[in-house]
Design a protein around this motif. Structure first.
Motif, PDB file in Angstrom:
ATOM      1  N   UNK A  75      49.960  70.799  13.005  1.00  0.00           N
ATOM      2  CA  UNK A  75      49.621  70.907  14.430  1.00  0.00           C
ATOM      3  C   UNK A  75      50.776  70.458  15.323  1.00  0.00           C
ATOM      4  N   UNK A  76      51.907  70.144  14.703  1.00  0.00           N
ATOM      5  CA  UNK A  76      53.046  69.625  15.469  1.00  0.00           C
ATOM      6  C   UNK A  76      54.303  70.443  15.187  1.00  0.00           C
ATOM      7  N   UNK A  77      54.132  71.745  14.951  1.00  0.00           N
ATOM      8  CA  UNK A  77      55.292  72.588  14.640  1.00  0.00           C
ATOM      9  C   UNK A  77      56.301  72.604  15.775  1.00  0.00           C
ATOM     10  N   UNK A  78      55.818  72.435  17.019  1.00  0.00           N
ATOM     11  CA  UNK A  78      56.737  72.457  18.166  1.00  0.00           C
ATOM     12  C   UNK A  78      57.692  71.267  18.152  1.00  0.00           C
ATOM     13  N   UNK A  79      57.337  70.208  17.447  1.00  0.00           N
ATOM     14  CA  UNK A  79      58.193  69.023  17.376  1.00  0.00           C
ATOM     15  C   UNK A  79      59.115  69.042  16.158  1.00  0.00           C
ATOM     16  N   UNK A  80      58.844  69.917  15.212  1.00  0.00           N
ATOM     17  CA  UNK A  80      59.543  69.883  13.925  1.00  0.00           C
ATOM     18  C   UNK A  80      60.904  70.546  13.973  1.00  0.00           C
ATOM     19  N   UNK A  81      61.880  69.901  13.359  1.00  0.00           N
ATOM     20  CA  UNK A  81      63.195  70.467  13.105  1.00  0.00           C
ATOM     21  C   UNK A  81      63.532  70.166  11.646  1.00  0.00           C
TER      22      UNK A  81
ATOM     23  N   UNK B 218      49.769  59.880  12.056  1.00  0.00           N
ATOM     24  CA  UNK B 218      49.637  59.003  13.232  1.00  0.00           C
ATOM     25  C   UNK B 218      50.945  58.989  14.020  1.00  0.00           C
ATOM     26  N   UNK B 219      52.054  58.832  13.313  1.00  0.00           N
ATOM     27  CA  UNK B 219      53.348  58.843  13.997  1.00  0.00           C
ATOM     28  C   UNK B 219      53.635  60.215  14.611  1.00  0.00           C
ATOM     29  N   UNK B 220      53.292  61.281  13.881  1.00  0.00           N
ATOM     30  CA  UNK B 220      53.593  62.637  14.353  1.00  0.00           C
ATOM     31  C   UNK B 220      52.943  62.926  15.694  1.00  0.00           C
ATOM     32  N   UNK B 221      51.761  62.381  15.923  1.00  0.00           N
ATOM     33  CA  UNK B 221      51.068  62.602  17.190  1.00  0.00           C
ATOM     34  C   UNK B 221      51.792  61.953  18.359  1.00  0.00           C
TER      35      UNK B 221
END
Length: 533
Positions: A209-215, A177-180
């Motif tokens: 589905x949130x690889x673009x946000x991941x570091x 939920x937070x990741x979205x």
């Protein structure tokens, strides 16, 4: 099969006009996407409805990691200040989700009060119940960093026997939920504890589905030597490669993110460069927030469209009698339905929801109660994606052009920015900036012999003569061309002894791995070429 989907292009409307991106996003969502979501019960299967606060809130950074990887210490390092509810220790100390946010006064707001505040983007967390809300708080405090971003601290992900202890709520679902809704997801690893537990692996897969946000941050790297660090880095990349299902390699930042002396200082320069890169990434979040929200709206709209097609097919396939057996058959053959929709509607396979998760959700649904198709709702979303989004993109570019490049100020961001302790200060082209004498004069005698051996005419070398010496550096012609332009201070197409010494100094700077300046710094200008003050 999808004859109910109208192709009448005459019903398309002109793009909506908006004053701000935030206003446009809210309007498009509530008038075009939300009706589709509500009609096809999107919120029962995927994500709760978005609220105005979701579009207006500051960029958020979500910290995720196993216990004792330094998540809370990382926040303390960024803020350079303790925050309410902060606990740091080698054991699992943070047992709650803590939203660290800016405010005029310092204090803690409990979860049940947070989810009823319309100004906060947390209202939909109410669905996770009291077991979660009792472990969710907002730490509010005045801090310049928190004027631009908010930070979400999470409980340490458990390993071993502790995983069997129930948290009382769906931890992975809360993180999803937070990741979205966040702008950046930072996964922290301890250089001494690279084992990825089952729960951590499940969490990372839930964020796929949130690889673009991941570091990824490899923290506490100052506790090991260079050789061991290389092995740890390789092991981490290998482990992530098995879990993160993406063709691109996740960006990993190596360092020690706290305000204590380095235990092993061999890699100090590497740690400084990595920290600066990470800080720049975080500082860019406010500037890119509108684009991130627009991107999330597009992803949500594409998923909602696919969901509508799936529900419509299942509704159409249900018979009058024998519903239970047909329902089991449809769920078992959901992959075939995906393939039919993908082919007939020309939808990329990546837009479809996870097959296994969708099958599990469908088993508890009454297909007979699924809504009948409404083509106009799909047409409205198609129009939004085809026309309105393009108009919003223009607004995004305008707002980005007007925004400063680095919005996040204060805390550790100030110490890493300028001054003598900024990365690269006094190095490369910046060397000698604080010295009264011309730095190149120290090297000039050694270059003088070479200068006169090249046969200067009236005290100056032609380009051809200088080139014979400069190409010995083996630098590309494009780089040597830039050095020539920087060294030819008087722009006469020739190099005198001082300019030739300067050219060789810049060659040395480049060979040592530093970048060339865009313009020649004032302290590198030869004394005879300086303008009187």
């Amino acid at each position: 099969m999808f004859s109910w989907v109208s192709k009448d292009s005459r019903r398309r409307k002109e793009p909506e006009l908006f004053r701000t991106v935030s206003e446009g996003l809210k309007h498009l969502y509530t008038t075009k996407l939300l009706p589709l979501e509500e009609h096809y019960r999107f919120h029962d299967f995927h994500s709760p409805a978005l609220e105005p606060a979701d579009w207006d809130n500051k960029p958020m950074v979500l910290l995720v990691g196993q216990y004792s990887t330094g998540k809370t210490t990382f926040i303390r390092h960024l803020l350079e200040q303790d925050f309410p509810g902060m606990r740091i220790g080698p054991e699992p100390t943070t047992d709650s989700f803590i939203a660290v946010m800016g405010g005029e006064t310092e204090g803690v707001i409990p979860g049940n009060a947070l989810v009823v505040d319309p100004r906060r983007p947390f209202r939909k967390l109410n669905a996770f119940g009291n077991a979660f809300l009792n472990r969710f708080v907002c730490a509010q405090l005045p801090n310049p960093v928190l004027e631009s971003i908010s930070i979400i601290d999470t409980p340490g992900i458990l390993s071993g026997e502790k995983q069997r202890i129930s948290r009382g709520y769906d931890f992975a679902a809360v993180l999803e939920w937070f990741a979205e809704r966040v702008d950046r997801i930072v996964l922290l690893f301890d250089a001494h504890k690279l084992d990825i537990s089952d729960e951590f692996s499940e969490v990372i897969k839930g964020l796929r589905h949130h690889e673009d946000k991941m570091r990824v941050v490899l923290n506490k790297a100052d506790q090991i030597g260079t050789q061991q660090l290389m092995r740890v880095y390789g092991a981490l990349m290998w482990s992530l490669g098995k879990i993160v299902d993406a063709p691109e390699v996740v960006r990993v930042y190596i360092g020690s993110f706290w305000a204590q002396p380095l235990l092993v200082a061999d890699n100090r320069r590497l740690f400084e460069a990595e920290e600066l890169d990470l800080f720049r990434d975080i500082q860019a979040l406010p500037r890119n927030a509108a684009l991130r929200k627009l991107n999330d709206l597009i992803k949500r709209a594409r998923l909602a469209k696919v969901h509508a097609y799936i529900i419509s097919v299942l509704k159409k396939e249900m018979p009058v009698f024998g519903k239970d057996s047909k329902k089991k058959e449809l769920v078992a053959n959901l992959g075939d339905i995906y393939a039919r929709i993908e082919k007939e509607q020309q939808i990329p396979a990546g837009d479809f929801p996870d097959l296994r998760k969708m099958q599990e959700l469908l088993l508890s649904q009454d297909f007979g109660k699924f809504p009948s198709p409404k083509p106009r709702l799909l047409e409205a979303v198609d129009s939004m994606l085809a026309h309105d989004i393009a108009r919003l993109m223009e607004l995004v570019r305008q707002e980005e052009a007007q925004a400063p490049t680095a919005n996040v100020r204060g805390g550790a961001f100030e110490g890493a920015a300028d001054g003598p302790f900024g990365l690269g200060y006094g190095e490369g082209a910046g060397e000698g900036a604080d010295e009264p004498e011309w730095l190149v004069a120290r090297e000039a005698p050694s270059y003088g012999e070479v200068f006169y051996s090249l046969g200067p005419v009236q005290g100056k070398l032609t380009g051809a003569a200088a080139k014979r010496e400069m190409v010995k550096s083996k630098l590309p012609n494009t780089v040597l061309g830039r050095i020539w332009k920087l060294a030819d201070v008087d722009r006469d197409g020739l190099l005198d002894a001082e300019e030739f010494a300067l050219a060789n100094h810049l060659i040395r700077v480049k060979l040592e791995g530093h970048e060339l300046p865009a313009e020649l710094p004032s302290h590198l200008v030869p004394p005879s070429k300086r303008r009187p003050e």
